[in-house]
Design a protein around this motif. Structure first.
Motif, PDB file in Angstrom:
ATOM      1  N   TYR A  21      -3.107 146.658  36.862  1.00 62.23           N
ATOM      2  CA  TYR A  21      -4.478 146.231  36.607  1.00 62.23           C
ATOM      3  C   TYR A  21      -5.357 147.260  37.303  1.00 62.23           C
ATOM      4  CZ  TYR A  21      -2.480 141.723  35.298  1.00 62.23           C
ATOM      5  OH  TYR A  21      -1.757 140.721  34.694  1.00 62.23           O
ATOM      6  N   HIS A  24      -4.150 148.999  40.552  1.00 61.72           N
ATOM      7  CA  HIS A  24      -3.203 148.125  41.242  1.00 61.72           C
ATOM      8  C   HIS A  24      -1.911 148.000  40.424  1.00 61.72           C
ATOM      9  CE1 HIS A  24      -1.546 145.025  43.614  1.00 61.72           C
ATOM     10  NE2 HIS A  24      -1.986 143.992  42.918  1.00 61.72           N
ATOM     11  N   VAL A  26       1.308 146.328  39.670  1.00 61.12           N
ATOM     12  CA  VAL A  26       1.928 145.028  39.945  1.00 61.12           C
ATOM     13  C   VAL A  26       3.436 145.100  39.719  1.00 61.12           C
ATOM     14  CG1 VAL A  26       1.983 142.614  39.264  1.00 61.12           C
ATOM     15  CG2 VAL A  26      -0.205 143.816  39.373  1.00 61.12           C
ATOM     16  N   GLY A  49       4.606 139.775  41.842  1.00 65.11           N
ATOM     17  CA  GLY A  49       4.688 140.091  40.413  1.00 65.11           C
ATOM     18  C   GLY A  49       5.555 139.152  39.604  1.00 65.11           C
ATOM     19  N   LYS A  50       6.010 138.069  40.177  1.00 65.36           N
ATOM     20  CA  LYS A  50       6.964 137.180  39.487  1.00 65.36           C
ATOM     21  C   LYS A  50       6.331 136.521  38.251  1.00 65.36           C
ATOM     22  CE  LYS A  50       7.537 134.635  43.185  1.00 65.36           C
ATOM     23  NZ  LYS A  50       6.489 135.230  44.055  1.00 65.36           N
ATOM     24  N   THR A  51       5.164 135.942  38.443  1.00 67.56           N
ATOM     25  CA  THR A  51       4.506 135.279  37.308  1.00 67.56           C
ATOM     26  C   THR A  51       4.130 136.279  36.225  1.00 67.56           C
ATOM     27  OG1 THR A  51       3.711 133.463  38.636  1.00 67.56           O
ATOM     28  CG2 THR A  51       2.441 133.936  36.674  1.00 67.56           C
ATOM     29  N   THR A  52       3.782 137.473  36.634  1.00 66.51           N
ATOM     30  CA  THR A  52       3.436 138.516  35.656  1.00 66.51           C
ATOM     31  C   THR A  52       4.597 138.764  34.692  1.00 66.51           C
ATOM     32  OG1 THR A  52       1.937 139.500  37.263  1.00 66.51           O
ATOM     33  CG2 THR A  52       2.680 140.929  35.450  1.00 66.51           C
TER      34      THR A  52
HETATM   35  P1  ADP Z   1       3.530 136.170  42.062  1.00 68.39           P
HETATM   36  O1  ADP Z   1       3.856 135.341  40.866  1.00 68.39           O
HETATM   37  O2  ADP Z   1       4.714 136.895  42.619  1.00 68.39           O
HETATM   38  O3  ADP Z   1       2.800 135.400  43.127  1.00 68.39           O
HETATM   39  P2  ADP Z   1       1.700 137.479  40.272  1.00 68.39           P
HETATM   40  O4  ADP Z   1       2.537 138.031  39.193  1.00 68.39           O
HETATM   41  O5  ADP Z   1       0.928 136.217  39.995  1.00 68.39           O
HETATM   42  O6  ADP Z   1       2.548 137.331  41.599  1.00 68.39           O
HETATM   43  O7  ADP Z   1       0.613 138.556  40.710  1.00 68.39           O
HETATM   44  C1  ADP Z   1       0.972 139.862  41.111  1.00 68.39           C
HETATM   45  C2  ADP Z   1      -0.264 140.646  41.445  1.00 68.39           C
HETATM   46  O8  ADP Z   1      -1.024 140.870  40.259  1.00 68.39           O
HETATM   47  C3  ADP Z   1      -1.200 139.953  42.408  1.00 68.39           C
HETATM   48  O9  ADP Z   1      -1.634 140.918  43.343  1.00 68.39           O
HETATM   49  C4  ADP Z   1      -2.363 139.512  41.546  1.00 68.39           C
HETATM   50  O10 ADP Z   1      -3.543 139.500  42.262  1.00 68.39           O
HETATM   51  C5  ADP Z   1      -2.377 140.565  40.456  1.00 68.39           C
HETATM   52  N1  ADP Z   1      -2.908 140.055  39.178  1.00 68.39           N
HETATM   53  C6  ADP Z   1      -2.345 139.105  38.406  1.00 68.39           C
HETATM   54  N2  ADP Z   1      -3.075 138.890  37.294  1.00 68.39           N
HETATM   55  C7  ADP Z   1      -4.145 139.731  37.374  1.00 68.39           C
HETATM   56  C8  ADP Z   1      -5.273 140.001  36.525  1.00 68.39           C
HETATM   57  N3  ADP Z   1      -5.449 139.356  35.371  1.00 68.39           N
HETATM   58  N4  ADP Z   1      -6.131 140.951  36.926  1.00 68.39           N
HETATM   59  C9  ADP Z   1      -5.956 141.624  38.080  1.00 68.39           C
HETATM   60  N5  ADP Z   1      -4.917 141.417  38.921  1.00 68.39           N
HETATM   61  C10 ADP Z   1      -4.027 140.491  38.583  1.00 68.39           C
END
Ligand code: ADP
Length: 263
Positions: A21, A24, A26, A49-52
């Motif tokens: 993003y 950043h 991820v 990055g797990k949910t991503t």
């Molecule tokens: P986890 O599931 O391991 O907690 P995520 O996959 O939710 O992690 O998020 C990983 C990183 O991506 C985090 O730093 C989060 O802030 C960033 N992130 C997730 N979605 C977005 C988005 N739509 N825009 C910017 N940053 C994002």
């Protein structure tokens, strides 16, 4: 439920997947594969990055680079480019592939204006074209599986969080997915409701051949349900193995530190 022979090749494959993003990063050249019928759990610190990963599989997000394949078919590209090459996937193409995949979210996301039965039958009827009677019969079977046969006519607001989440699980199963993605499905629940939802998922893991990819903070659940646990840190898998080894004898200091903080 469906029991299929396991043909060769992983069902899900990430090949050098980068997701960023802005500046950043991820996911950082992430490689991993999930074989058909396996139960894989992703653990690791918040923000790693797990949910991503789940959102990319649901095509709620697109990769920055690298390839994701589902059942041997790339998710981001489709045939029909110039000179026999692949071209970026259309939304319609991605929708087709996504039909193999169901997801249960942290927030149950039920349709508030529909009763429980309708929540479960809506997509099978409108998306898959299944006859309503047949869809309702299947929905009743699934409500039995999740222990909610008596809530057929209830509205989501009349249910506890745990019951709503069990409806959401039934709703995902009603689409007969090959893959079920579970995104911290108990995080929004009151502690006394967690066990009921996890029991339902254990039952599904035991009684079906659905491939499960779970993100969870419930380490006991991860230990019980998984064939493989992937420890994530900063967008990479830093350690993978069977739960007995990851929880009992982790190799990486970072894994030991993480488990020490959450167990
Ligand atoms: P986890 O599931 O391991 O907690 P995520 O996959 O939710 O992690 O998020 C990983 C990183 O991506 C985090 O730093 C989060 O802030 C960033 N992130 C997730 N979605 C977005 C988005 N739509 N825009 C910017 N940053 C994002």
């Amino acid at each position: 439920m469906r029991k299929t022979a396991a043909p060769g090749g992983p069902l899900i494959e990430f090949d050098r997947v980068v997701k960023r993003y802005g500046d950043h990063v991820v996911l950082d050249h992430l490689d991993f594969a999930v074989e058909r019928g396996r139960h894989v759990t992703l653990i690791g610190p918040s923000g790693s990055g797990k949910t991503t990963i789940l959102r990319l599989l649901m095509t709620l997000e697109q990769v920055s680079s690298g390839t994701i394949t589902v059942d041997g078919t790339p998710l981001s590209h489709m045939p029909g480019g110039p000179d026999g090459r692949l071209r970026p996937a259309s939304e319609k193409y991605q929708r087709e592939i996504r039909r193999k995949i169901g997801m249960v979210f942290q927030q149950f996301n039920l349709f508030p204006n529909m009763n429980v039965l309708r929540n479960i039958t809506e997509a099978p009827v409108t998306v898959l074209g299944i006859e309503r009677d047949r869809a309702e019969e299947r929905a009743r079977e699934l409500l039995e599986l999740v222990g909610l046969s008596d809530k057929v006519d209830a509205r989501p607001t009349q249910l506890s969080g745990g019951q709503q989440q069990r409806v959401a699980i039934a709703r995902a199963l009603a689409m007969s997915p090959e893959i079920l993605l579970l995104d911290e499905v108990t995080s929004a629940l009151d502690p006394e409701l967690v066990a009921g939802v996890l029991d339902v998922l254990r039952d599904i893991a035991r009684s079906t051949d659905i491939t499960l990819l779970c993100v969870t903070h419930e380490m006991n659940f991860a230990r019980d349900i998984s064939d493989t646990v992937l420890m994530f840190d900063a967008g990479r898998v830093i350690e993978a193995g069977p739960p007995e080894r990851i929880f009992g004898d982790p190799e990486q200091a970072r894994t030991r530190e993480f488990l020490g903080a959450v167990l």
